[in-house]
Design a protein around this motif. Sequence first.
Motif, PDB file in Angstrom:
ATOM      1  N   VAL A  31       3.537   3.885  -7.581  1.00  0.00           N
ATOM      2  CA  VAL A  31       2.797   3.318  -6.452  1.00  0.00           C
ATOM      3  C   VAL A  31       1.451   2.763  -6.920  1.00  0.00           C
ATOM      4  CG1 VAL A  31       1.653   3.888  -4.264  1.00  0.00           C
ATOM      5  CG2 VAL A  31       3.975   4.688  -4.706  1.00  0.00           C
ATOM      6  N   ARG A  32       0.803   3.433  -7.864  1.00  0.00           N
ATOM      7  CA  ARG A  32      -0.463   2.931  -8.411  1.00  0.00           C
ATOM      8  C   ARG A  32      -0.252   1.574  -9.076  1.00  0.00           C
ATOM      9  NH1 ARG A  32      -2.337   2.404 -13.067  1.00  0.00           N
ATOM     10  NH2 ARG A  32      -0.879   3.801 -14.114  1.00  0.00           N
ATOM     11  N   GLN A  33       0.809   1.460  -9.857  1.00  0.00           N
ATOM     12  CA  GLN A  33       1.087   0.186 -10.517  1.00  0.00           C
ATOM     13  C   GLN A  33       1.434  -0.903  -9.501  1.00  0.00           C
ATOM     14  OE1 GLN A  33       3.629   0.236 -14.017  1.00  0.00           O
ATOM     15  NE2 GLN A  33       3.144   2.401 -14.317  1.00  0.00           N
ATOM     16  N   LEU A  34       2.213  -0.555  -8.485  1.00  0.00           N
ATOM     17  CA  LEU A  34       2.533  -1.534  -7.443  1.00  0.00           C
ATOM     18  C   LEU A  34       1.268  -1.988  -6.728  1.00  0.00           C
ATOM     19  CD1 LEU A  34       5.767  -0.045  -5.826  1.00  0.00           C
ATOM     20  CD2 LEU A  34       5.589  -2.103  -7.249  1.00  0.00           C
ATOM     21  N   SER A  35       0.341  -1.059  -6.496  1.00  0.00           N
ATOM     22  CA  SER A  35      -0.919  -1.389  -5.814  1.00  0.00           C
ATOM     23  C   SER A  35      -1.758  -2.363  -6.635  1.00  0.00           C
ATOM     24  CB  SER A  35      -1.733  -0.122  -5.558  1.00  0.00           C
ATOM     25  OG  SER A  35      -1.031   0.737  -4.702  1.00  0.00           O
ATOM     26  N   GLU A  36      -1.716  -2.203  -7.950  1.00  0.00           N
ATOM     27  CA  GLU A  36      -2.459  -3.115  -8.820  1.00  0.00           C
ATOM     28  C   GLU A  36      -1.806  -4.493  -8.848  1.00  0.00           C
ATOM     29  OE1 GLU A  36      -2.765  -1.187 -12.619  1.00  0.00           O
ATOM     30  OE2 GLU A  36      -4.082   0.378 -11.837  1.00  0.00           O
ATOM     31  N   LEU A  37      -0.477  -4.514  -8.890  1.00  0.00           N
ATOM     32  CA  LEU A  37       0.244  -5.786  -8.928  1.00  0.00           C
ATOM     33  C   LEU A  37       0.195  -6.522  -7.597  1.00  0.00           C
ATOM     34  CD1 LEU A  37       3.440  -4.675 -10.877  1.00  0.00           C
ATOM     35  CD2 LEU A  37       1.691  -6.281 -11.685  1.00  0.00           C
ATOM     36  N   TYR A  38       0.292  -5.765  -6.501  1.00  0.00           N
ATOM     37  CA  TYR A  38       0.392  -6.347  -5.161  1.00  0.00           C
ATOM     38  C   TYR A  38      -0.562  -5.618  -4.209  1.00  0.00           C
ATOM     39  CZ  TYR A  38       4.761  -7.692  -7.403  1.00  0.00           C
ATOM     40  OH  TYR A  38       5.698  -8.158  -8.300  1.00  0.00           O
ATOM     41  N   PRO A  39      -1.854  -5.949  -4.243  1.00  0.00           N
ATOM     42  CA  PRO A  39      -2.821  -5.239  -3.391  1.00  0.00           C
ATOM     43  C   PRO A  39      -2.462  -5.261  -1.908  1.00  0.00           C
ATOM     44  CG  PRO A  39      -3.956  -6.578  -5.012  1.00  0.00           C
ATOM     45  CD  PRO A  39      -2.503  -6.933  -5.102  1.00  0.00           C
ATOM     46  N   SER A  40      -1.920  -6.355  -1.417  1.00  0.00           N
ATOM     47  CA  SER A  40      -1.590  -6.385   0.008  1.00  0.00           C
ATOM     48  C   SER A  40      -0.394  -5.483   0.327  1.00  0.00           C
ATOM     49  CB  SER A  40      -1.332  -7.817   0.491  1.00  0.00           C
ATOM     50  OG  SER A  40      -0.155  -8.353  -0.077  1.00  0.00           O
ATOM     51  N   LEU A  41       0.462  -5.226  -0.662  1.00  0.00           N
ATOM     52  CA  LEU A  41       1.560  -4.278  -0.451  1.00  0.00           C
ATOM     53  C   LEU A  41       0.995  -2.884  -0.270  1.00  0.00           C
ATOM     54  CD1 LEU A  41       4.589  -3.598  -0.350  1.00  0.00           C
ATOM     55  CD2 LEU A  41       4.493  -3.292  -2.835  1.00  0.00           C
ATOM     56  N   ASN A  42      -0.021  -2.539  -1.048  1.00  0.00           N
ATOM     57  CA  ASN A  42      -0.654  -1.235  -0.899  1.00  0.00           C
ATOM     58  C   ASN A  42      -1.218  -1.068   0.510  1.00  0.00           C
ATOM     59  OD1 ASN A  42      -1.707   1.315  -1.945  1.00  0.00           O
ATOM     60  ND2 ASN A  42      -3.694   0.351  -1.639  1.00  0.00           N
ATOM     61  N   ALA A  43      -1.910  -2.089   1.007  1.00  0.00           N
ATOM     62  CA  ALA A  43      -2.453  -2.025   2.369  1.00  0.00           C
ATOM     63  C   ALA A  43      -1.320  -1.868   3.377  1.00  0.00           C
ATOM     64  CB  ALA A  43      -3.266  -3.278   2.667  1.00  0.00           C
ATOM     65  N   HIS A  44      -0.219  -2.569   3.154  1.00  0.00           N
ATOM     66  CA  HIS A  44       0.948  -2.475   4.038  1.00  0.00           C
ATOM     67  C   HIS A  44       1.511  -1.048   4.031  1.00  0.00           C
ATOM     68  CE1 HIS A  44       4.710  -3.629   5.970  1.00  0.00           C
ATOM     69  NE2 HIS A  44       5.362  -3.088   4.967  1.00  0.00           N
ATOM     70  N   LEU A  45       1.599  -0.432   2.863  1.00  0.00           N
ATOM     71  CA  LEU A  45       2.128   0.932   2.769  1.00  0.00           C
ATOM     72  C   LEU A  45       1.182   1.935   3.419  1.00  0.00           C
ATOM     73  CD1 LEU A  45       3.546   0.894  -0.860  1.00  0.00           C
ATOM     74  CD2 LEU A  45       4.819   0.692   1.285  1.00  0.00           C
ATOM     75  N   VAL A  46      -0.125   1.690   3.298  1.00  0.00           N
ATOM     76  CA  VAL A  46      -1.098   2.574   3.938  1.00  0.00           C
ATOM     77  C   VAL A  46      -0.991   2.464   5.457  1.00  0.00           C
ATOM     78  CG1 VAL A  46      -3.568   2.979   4.309  1.00  0.00           C
ATOM     79  CG2 VAL A  46      -2.675   2.631   1.993  1.00  0.00           C
ATOM     80  N   GLU A  47      -0.836   1.228   5.960  1.00  0.00           N
ATOM     81  CA  GLU A  47      -0.689   1.018   7.401  1.00  0.00           C
ATOM     82  C   GLU A  47       0.558   1.716   7.928  1.00  0.00           C
ATOM     83  OE1 GLU A  47      -0.597  -3.165   8.115  1.00  0.00           O
ATOM     84  OE2 GLU A  47      -2.619  -3.467   7.364  1.00  0.00           O
ATOM     85  N   THR A  48       1.597   1.737   7.140  1.00  0.00           N
ATOM     86  CA  THR A  48       2.851   2.384   7.533  1.00  0.00           C
ATOM     87  C   THR A  48       2.978   3.675   6.736  1.00  0.00           C
ATOM     88  OG1 THR A  48       4.056   1.087   5.903  1.00  0.00           O
ATOM     89  CG2 THR A  48       3.981   0.214   8.132  1.00  0.00           C
ATOM     90  N   SER A  49       2.025   4.564   6.946  1.00  0.00           N
ATOM     91  CA  SER A  49       1.919   5.775   6.133  1.00  0.00           C
ATOM     92  C   SER A  49       3.142   6.680   6.219  1.00  0.00           C
ATOM     93  CB  SER A  49       0.667   6.566   6.511  1.00  0.00           C
ATOM     94  OG  SER A  49       0.732   6.935   7.869  1.00  0.00           O
ATOM     95  N   SER A  50       4.012   6.440   7.171  1.00  0.00           N
ATOM     96  CA  SER A  50       5.216   7.253   7.259  1.00  0.00           C
ATOM     97  C   SER A  50       6.346   6.676   6.412  1.00  0.00           C
ATOM     98  CB  SER A  50       5.652   7.402   8.715  1.00  0.00           C
ATOM     99  OG  SER A  50       5.823   6.133   9.299  1.00  0.00           O
ATOM    100  N   THR A  51       6.015   5.747   5.514  1.00  0.00           N
ATOM    101  CA  THR A  51       7.004   5.195   4.605  1.00  0.00           C
ATOM    102  C   THR A  51       7.583   6.316   3.755  1.00  0.00           C
ATOM    103  OG1 THR A  51       5.875   3.066   4.487  1.00  0.00           O
ATOM    104  CG2 THR A  51       7.355   3.587   2.685  1.00  0.00           C
ATOM    105  N   ALA A  52       8.913   6.350   3.681  1.00  0.00           N
ATOM    106  CA  ALA A  52       9.599   7.353   2.874  1.00  0.00           C
ATOM    107  C   ALA A  52       9.974   6.738   1.528  1.00  0.00           C
ATOM    108  CB  ALA A  52      10.855   7.831   3.599  1.00  0.00           C
ATOM    109  N   VAL A  53      10.203   7.605   0.567  1.00  0.00           N
ATOM    110  CA  VAL A  53      10.622   7.158  -0.752  1.00  0.00           C
ATOM    111  C   VAL A  53      12.025   7.685  -1.008  1.00  0.00           C
ATOM    112  CG1 VAL A  53      10.139   7.278  -3.223  1.00  0.00           C
ATOM    113  CG2 VAL A  53       8.252   7.142  -1.593  1.00  0.00           C
ATOM    114  N   ALA A  54      12.916   6.769  -1.334  1.00  0.00           N
ATOM    115  CA  ALA A  54      14.281   7.153  -1.707  1.00  0.00           C
ATOM    116  C   ALA A  54      14.465   6.848  -3.186  1.00  0.00           C
ATOM    117  CB  ALA A  54      15.296   6.382  -0.873  1.00  0.00           C
TER     118      ALA A  54
END
Length: 83
Positions: A31-54
Amino acid sequence: MAVVHFSTDQRQHTGGLSEIAISAANVRELVRQLSELYPSLNAHLVETSSTAVAIDGEIIPDPWLEELAETSEVHLVRPLAGG
């Protein structure tokens, strides 16, 4: 490398990519690497904090330190709304 699959709504934050291969030891690092590559994806995941990981088809209740294998398939799953 683990392969991360993006949902249709997540792709707007990845430049349209449906998946990416990332070398990460665990979900937190991934997730840290994804946040660095795609900052807006990180914001999206934070907004949808109930995102699950499979990982490999199994939803992991507390995924942050879950180890990833070189062959892991990872999905960041938004909860479904019902009614």
